[in-house]
Design a protein around this motif. Structure first.
Motif, short mmCIF file in Angstrom:
data_model
loop_
_atom_site.label_atom_id
_atom_site.label_comp_id
_atom_site.label_asym_id
_atom_site.label_seq_id
_atom_site.Cartn_x
_atom_site.Cartn_y
_atom_site.Cartn_z
N ALA A 294 0.82 -1.22 0.00
CA ALA A 294 0.00 0.00 0.00
C ALA A 294 0.85 1.26 0.00
N SER A 295 1.99 1.20 -0.66
CA SER A 295 2.85 2.38 -0.75
C SER A 295 2.22 3.41 -1.67
N PRO A 296 2.27 4.68 -1.31
CA PRO A 296 1.72 5.72 -2.20
C PRO A 296 2.56 5.95 -3.44
N ILE A 297 3.80 5.40 -3.46
CA ILE A 297 4.67 5.61 -4.61
C ILE A 297 5.01 4.30 -5.32
N GLY A 330 -5.42 4.25 3.35
CA GLY A 330 -4.62 5.30 3.96
C GLY A 330 -3.15 4.97 3.75
N TYR A 331 -2.29 5.81 4.32
CA TYR A 331 -0.85 5.59 4.13
C TYR A 331 -0.47 4.20 4.66
N ALA A 395 -0.50 11.78 -3.04
CA ALA A 395 -1.39 11.68 -1.89
C ALA A 395 -0.88 10.57 -0.98
N ALA A 396 -1.59 10.31 0.10
CA ALA A 396 -1.18 9.27 1.05
C ALA A 396 -1.35 7.87 0.47
N THR A 397 -2.11 7.78 -0.62
CA THR A 397 -2.33 6.51 -1.31
C THR A 397 -2.26 6.74 -2.81
N PRO A 398 -2.09 5.71 -3.61
CA PRO A 398 -2.33 5.86 -5.05
C PRO A 398 -3.79 6.25 -5.26
N VAL A 399 -4.06 7.12 -6.23
CA VAL A 399 -5.42 7.65 -6.40
C VAL A 399 -5.81 7.74 -7.87
N ARG A 400 -7.10 7.81 -8.09
CA ARG A 400 -7.65 8.16 -9.39
C ARG A 400 -8.02 9.64 -9.39
N ALA A 401 -7.82 10.31 -10.51
CA ALA A 401 -8.18 11.73 -10.65
C ALA A 401 -9.60 11.81 -11.20
N TYR A 402 -10.58 11.54 -10.34
CA TYR A 402 -11.96 11.41 -10.80
C TYR A 402 -12.51 12.71 -11.40
N GLU A 403 -12.22 13.83 -10.78
CA GLU A 403 -12.76 15.10 -11.27
C GLU A 403 -12.24 15.40 -12.67
N THR A 404 -10.95 15.18 -12.88
CA THR A 404 -10.35 15.43 -14.19
C THR A 404 -10.87 14.43 -15.21
N GLU A 405 -10.99 13.16 -14.80
CA GLU A 405 -11.56 12.16 -15.70
C GLU A 405 -12.97 12.56 -16.13
#
Length: 461
Positions: A294-297, A330-331, A395-405
């Motif tokens: 669960a690494s953010p990177i 979370g992180y 971010a503290a986790t890998p994320v999807r950019a939902y708003e931009t999508e």
């Protein structure tokens, strides 16, 4: 606590007093000092050895791996070669002879590791085009790369009577369940899930170890210790690879190099995996292990988010599916329940028609990302659909950019659409500054990735 394995053709029985001991430490303790400790984290390849392993189809092959990241307890029933076992008596191995003939050794510190990586590729290629990427995990401190390259490219096919080539034809011995104890330390190596559940019933708080490319670094560099380790790298149920009409299913225990070899048609994997550490690491690291941290990177997560992947999680109670986008809580926190593991990764088909992976790091390859961006979409009559953007390092986790999508969905494929999207994603993400890069840099790279995605496709068209 004893471990039985075969080293350089000879059986070894080791009374293991420390379950955290690595193969490299054992080799040097036994006077086999050709393998060197350069970094103790898999960065330099000076400790490389060859491990006899099955490929994705179950065929025997030699894999070059970092002995500094290989726990001695996980070698039960395995067979391997160190640099001392490569020559045939007093006759140098062809890879060793090539290094002599072409002057590939200067100070000599890195040479044994280079030779072992070279030899693994020598038997894989069988005289066909030598893939110099096989040496990418080995660092030469004397900058002697050109003669090393010349030595590698000079190699011909192994002779018919080559003893190591003959060994491959004999196949593999299947590993067996192994359990050992020394004082308060326990090491368990199951080969079936049923054995794993039994071990977890006894040791519910055990540390699970897949490829070891993360945990063993903690052992070496931070002296991390735990009383119980369970090696899950021999679990057959985690090794599957299946392609059907509607999905690709990857076993969580497949090493990354097998995925790289078997799934060349997935462009995002083709772009990700050559930048994912080194071949020596990819020969041990697993997709399941990379996600479970669960690494953010972690570089794999943004790609799998862009592919809209699902995870199949298993425990004694059964299995359940979860979308990868819901897995990271979370992180360094995930949706895995106690005594539950990642069984496989499910990627729906058909794949997006247009995709790209961008990695930003201080070094392009073999380095941790400051930012990782994966984008995928389809084009329908010049308009964007199924837009997905996976991000790491923002971010503290890998994320999807939902708003931009959501903004790009249905928009015309034109520069103006992506210029506006850049402004939206700049507001959507909230990166932090740390020793790896600043928040401003991370935002700039994510924004630039949107333009690069547009430009890359325009060039290809």
């Amino acid at each position: 606590m004893s471990v039985k394995f075969t080293l350089n053709g000879q059986p070894r029985v080791v009374n293991l007093c420390d379950s955290h001991e690595t193969l490299l430490q054992y080799l040097r303790r036994e006077g086999l000092s050709g393998s060197k400790e350069g970094c103790a984290e898999g960065e330099c390849g000076a400790c490389a050895v060859m491990l006899l392993t099955p490929d994705a189809k179950g065929q025997a092959r030699y894999q070059a791996v970092n002995s500094c990241l290989l726990l001695l307890g996980s070698l039960q029933d395995r067979e391997l070669l160190s640099i001392e076992g490569l020559a045939d008596g007093n006759k140098l191995h062809p890879c060793q002879q090539a290094m002599v003939d072409y002057g590939g050794s200067q100070c000599g510190y890195c040479t044994p590791g280079f030779v072992m990586s070279m030899a693994a590729e020598y038997y894989r290629s069988e005289g066909k085009s030598f893939d110099l990427e096989a040496l990418a995990g080995n660092l030469c401190r004397c900058t002697g790369y050109r003669p090393i390259k010349d030595a590698a490219l000079s190699l011909k096919a192994p002779l018919a009577n080559d003893p190591l080539a003959q060994k491959l034809k004999q196949g593999l011995h299947r590993p067996f369940y192994a359990r050992s104890q020394q004082g308060d330390e326990h090491f368990v190596r199951p080969v079936h899930l049923s054995e794993l559940w039994q071990a977890l019933d006894t040791y519910p708080d055990a540390k699970l170890v897949a490829g070891g490319t993360d945990w063993v670094v903690e052992i070496n560099q931070r002296y991390s210790r735990t009383s119980v380790q369970i090696a899950i790298d021999a679990l057959e149920e985690l090794k599957g690879l299946e392609i059907t009409g509607d999905a690709i299913t990857l076993g969580a225990g497949l090493c990354l190099s097998d995925i790289e070899h078997e799934l060349k048609e997935i462009s995002l994997f083709n772009q990700l995996l050559p930048l994912f550490a080194s071949p020596l690491i990819r020969n041990r690291a697993t997709l399941g292990g990379n996600l479970a941290t669960a690494s953010p990177i972690g570089d794999a997560a943004p790609v799998l988010l862009a592919l809209d992947a699902e995870l199949i999680l298993v425990s004694r109670a059964g299995e359940r599916k979860i979308a990868l986008k819901d897995f990271f809580l979370g992180y360094r926190q995930s949706a895995l329940k106690p005594q539950e593991i990642i069984h496989s990764i499910h990627i729906p088909l058909p794949l997006a028609s247009h995709s790209h992976f961008y990695k930003f790091a201080k070094r392009r390859a073999d380095d941790i990302s400051s930012v990782a961006v994966a984008l995928a979409c389809r084009l329908d009559k010049g308009h964007i659909s199924d837009m997905r953007i996976g991000l790491g390092g923002v971010a503290a986790t890998p994320v999807r950019a939902y708003e931009t999508e959501g903004f790009l969905e249905g928009k015309a494929w034109q520069l103006d659409s992506f210029q506006v999207a850049r402004k939206i994603i700049s507001q959507e993400i909230k990166p932090i500054s740390d020793f790896r890069s600043s928040a401003e840099y991370r935002k700039a790279m994510v924004k630039n990735s949107l333009l690069a995605f547009f430009d890359d496709l325009e060039v290809r068209q």
